[in-house]
Enzyme design. Sequence first.
Site, PDB file in Angstrom:
ATOM      1  N   SER A   1       0.886  -1.352  -0.173  1.00 25.13           N
ATOM      2  CA  SER A   1       0.049   0.049   0.009  1.00 25.13           C
ATOM      3  C   SER A   1       0.823   1.335  -0.052  1.00 25.13           C
ATOM      4  O   SER A   1       1.727   1.296   0.988  1.00 25.13           O
ATOM      5  CB  SER A   1      -1.077  -0.050   1.156  1.00 25.13           C
TER       6      SER A   1
ATOM      7  N   HIS B   1      -0.920  -1.378  -4.347  1.00 20.55           N
ATOM      8  CA  HIS B   1      -2.066  -1.289  -3.848  1.00 20.55           C
ATOM      9  C   HIS B   1      -2.290   0.493  -3.612  1.00 20.55           C
ATOM     10  O   HIS B   1      -1.588   1.002  -2.896  1.00 20.55           O
ATOM     11  CB  HIS B   1      -2.356  -1.772  -2.243  1.00 20.55           C
TER      12      HIS B   1
ATOM     13  N   ASP C   1      -4.485   3.522  -2.285  1.00 24.10           N
ATOM     14  CA  ASP C   1      -5.526   3.823  -1.397  1.00 24.10           C
ATOM     15  C   ASP C   1      -6.273   5.166  -1.555  1.00 24.10           C
ATOM     16  O   ASP C   1      -5.622   6.138  -1.400  1.00 24.10           O
ATOM     17  CB  ASP C   1      -5.044   3.716   0.101  1.00 24.10           C
TER      18      ASP C   1
ATOM     19  N   MET D   1      -8.963   7.786  -0.537  1.00 20.76           N
ATOM     20  CA  MET D   1      -9.735   8.327   0.279  1.00 20.76           C
ATOM     21  C   MET D   1     -10.349   9.803   0.084  1.00 20.76           C
ATOM     22  O   MET D   1      -9.626  10.757  -0.345  1.00 20.76           O
ATOM     23  CB  MET D   1      -8.935   8.463   1.609  1.00 20.76           C
TER      24      MET D   1
ATOM     25  N   HIS E   1      -7.908   0.701  -4.320  1.00 21.39           N
ATOM     26  CA  HIS E   1      -9.081   0.731  -3.167  1.00 21.39           C
ATOM     27  C   HIS E   1      -9.514   1.755  -3.010  1.00 21.39           C
ATOM     28  O   HIS E   1      -9.108   2.939  -2.354  1.00 21.39           O
ATOM     29  CB  HIS E   1      -8.144   0.289  -1.893  1.00 21.39           C
TER      30      HIS E   1
ATOM     31  N   MET F   1     -12.011   4.062  -0.991  1.00 18.51           N
ATOM     32  CA  MET F   1     -12.596   4.043   0.249  1.00 18.51           C
ATOM     33  C   MET F   1     -13.439   5.849   0.053  1.00 18.51           C
ATOM     34  O   MET F   1     -12.825   6.730   0.733  1.00 18.51           O
ATOM     35  CB  MET F   1     -11.670   4.374   1.273  1.00 18.51           C
TER      36      MET F   1
ATOM     37  N   MET G   1     -11.001  -5.975   5.666  1.00 15.53           N
ATOM     38  CA  MET G   1     -10.384  -4.965   6.331  1.00 15.53           C
ATOM     39  C   MET G   1      -9.948  -5.586   7.629  1.00 15.53           C
ATOM     40  O   MET G   1     -10.531  -6.105   8.480  1.00 15.53           O
ATOM     41  CB  MET G   1     -11.086  -3.763   6.526  1.00 15.53           C
TER      42      MET G   1
ATOM     43  N   GLY H   1      -8.868   4.319   6.731  1.00 16.37           N
ATOM     44  CA  GLY H   1      -8.624   5.735   6.946  1.00 16.37           C
ATOM     45  C   GLY H   1      -7.262   6.218   7.124  1.00 16.37           C
ATOM     46  O   GLY H   1      -6.729   7.025   6.860  1.00 16.37           O
TER      47      GLY H   1
ATOM     48  N   GLY I   1      -3.054   4.334   7.640  1.00 15.98           N
ATOM     49  CA  GLY I   1      -2.141   3.205   7.695  1.00 15.98           C
ATOM     50  C   GLY I   1      -1.599   3.022   9.320  1.00 15.98           C
ATOM     51  O   GLY I   1      -1.709   3.835  10.045  1.00 15.98           O
ATOM     52  N   GLY I   2      -0.734   1.931   9.528  1.00 16.66           N
ATOM     53  CA  GLY I   2      -0.156   1.918  10.872  1.00 16.66           C
ATOM     54  C   GLY I   2      -1.114   1.439  11.892  1.00 16.66           C
ATOM     55  O   GLY I   2      -0.484   1.646  13.045  1.00 16.66           O
TER      56      GLY I   2
ATOM     57  N   ASP J   1      -6.288  -6.326   4.441  1.00 20.21           N
ATOM     58  CA  ASP J   1      -5.759  -5.083   4.439  1.00 20.21           C
ATOM     59  C   ASP J   1      -5.628  -4.320   5.836  1.00 20.21           C
ATOM     60  O   ASP J   1      -6.903  -4.211   6.114  1.00 20.21           O
ATOM     61  CB  ASP J   1      -6.680  -4.003   3.204  1.00 20.21           C
ATOM     62  N   GLY J   2      -4.549  -4.017   6.106  1.00 18.66           N
ATOM     63  CA  GLY J   2      -4.565  -3.246   7.598  1.00 18.66           C
ATOM     64  C   GLY J   2      -3.945  -3.980   8.572  1.00 18.66           C
ATOM     65  O   GLY J   2      -4.456  -4.965   9.072  1.00 18.66           O
ATOM     66  N   GLY J   3      -2.853  -3.395   9.029  1.00 20.34           N
ATOM     67  CA  GLY J   3      -2.117  -4.282  10.212  1.00 20.34           C
ATOM     68  C   GLY J   3      -1.519  -5.733   9.958  1.00 20.34           C
ATOM     69  O   GLY J   3      -1.306  -6.294  10.894  1.00 20.34           O
TER      70      GLY J   3
ATOM     71  N   GLY K   1       1.194  -1.797   4.062  1.00 19.41           N
ATOM     72  CA  GLY K   1       1.787  -0.657   3.698  1.00 19.41           C
ATOM     73  C   GLY K   1       3.028  -0.145   4.892  1.00 19.41           C
ATOM     74  O   GLY K   1       4.165  -0.372   4.077  1.00 19.41           O
ATOM     75  N   SER K   2       2.751   0.029   5.979  1.00 22.49           N
ATOM     76  CA  SER K   2       3.994   0.378   6.643  1.00 22.49           C
ATOM     77  C   SER K   2       5.054  -0.927   6.942  1.00 22.49           C
ATOM     78  O   SER K   2       6.112  -0.657   7.005  1.00 22.49           O
ATOM     79  CB  SER K   2       3.571   0.813   8.150  1.00 22.49           C
TER      80      SER K   2
HETATM   81  C1  DX5 Z   1      -6.252   1.635   5.629  1.00 22.95           C
HETATM   82  C2  DX5 Z   1      -5.744   1.307   4.020  1.00 22.95           C
HETATM   83  C3  DX5 Z   1      -4.562   0.428   4.116  1.00 22.95           C
HETATM   84  C4  DX5 Z   1      -3.395   0.909   4.798  1.00 22.95           C
HETATM   85  C5  DX5 Z   1      -2.584  -0.356   5.313  1.00 22.95           C
HETATM   86  O1  DX5 Z   1      -7.130   2.479   5.312  1.00 22.95           O
HETATM   87  O2  DX5 Z   1      -6.718   0.913   3.257  1.00 22.95           O
HETATM   88  O3  DX5 Z   1      -4.101   0.055   2.826  1.00 22.95           O
HETATM   89  O4  DX5 Z   1      -2.548   1.660   4.037  1.00 22.95           O
HETATM   90  O5  DX5 Z   1      -1.667   0.077   6.055  1.00 22.95           O
HETATM   91  P1  DX5 Z   1      -0.950  -0.682   7.166  1.00 22.95           P
HETATM   92  O6  DX5 Z   1      -0.382  -2.179   6.298  1.00 22.95           O
HETATM   93  O7  DX5 Z   1       0.337   0.201   7.447  1.00 22.95           O
HETATM   94  O8  DX5 Z   1      -1.610  -1.076   8.208  1.00 22.95           O
HETATM   95 ZN    ZN Z   2      -6.212  -0.366   1.256  1.00 23.63          ZN
END
Ligand code: DX5
Ligand code: ZN
Length: 217
Positions: free
Chosen positions: A7, A32, A34, A36, A66, A68, A137, A142, A144-145, A175-177, A198-199
């Site tokens: 991401s 990926h 994102d 928003m 993605h 959102m 999810m 909303g 990352g991290g 996706d996420g964490g 992402g992170s």
């Molecule tokens: C969250 C995004 C994710 C996010 C993931 O709203 O859709 O794609 O960037 O980031 P990490 O992997 O750091 O949780």
């Molecule tokens: Zn995403």
Amino acid sequence: MTKVSPSILSADFARLGADCKAVLDAGADMIHFDVMDGHFVDNLSFGLPVLEGLRKALPEAYFDVHLMITNPLAYVREFAAAGADCITVHIESSDNIRSTIAAIRACGCCAGLAINPNTPAETVFPYLDKLSLVLVMGVTPGHGGQPFQTSALDKLRKLRAECERRGLHPMLSVDGGVKAATTGPQCVEAGANVLVAGSAVFCAEDVEAAVQTFKAL
Ligand code: DX5
Ligand code: ZN
């Protein structure tokens, strides 16, 4: 083999093209992207012109977009034209999910459907036969991290079982964490075959090693 979709929310936006190229060269299967809108989620990120620029710079890349955003139907054609390969919308974002999925497919893109942590897996079942990707999810979208919510694991299991029962093969993405040493393996064990990170990729000291570790899960 597990696919990894880094991401770019955690990339360095001042060198976005180079960061995307680096993860693709390291073996990432897709990027990926994102989007928003500050409405469906409480944050803003980037949109069409950024995708257009990255598509020009990386003509061979697979862009896993993605959305959102509220009312995604109004934007799917533009994201397809800007270079998306797969467009994922949130089931919570619209009352006309069926038309939105149809519009994505009519543009020649793969259609994906995402569910938030509080949305049951079963809500996806009526759309499964039209989907190329289901996105579970692991965090409230909303930012990352954030820490992974383990409720995603049970949903991945339910979706995997339903796909097997019906002989369907959409990508099952989370996706996420998602981290390579902890939640990544749990998600794969629960049935995920695409890991969005992402992170864990872009903040790693060794980005190439991070991508390879995810792919080996
Ligand atoms: C969250 C995004 C994710 C996010 C993931 O709203 O859709 O794609 O960037 O980031 P990490 O992997 O750091 O949780
Ligand atoms: Zn995403």
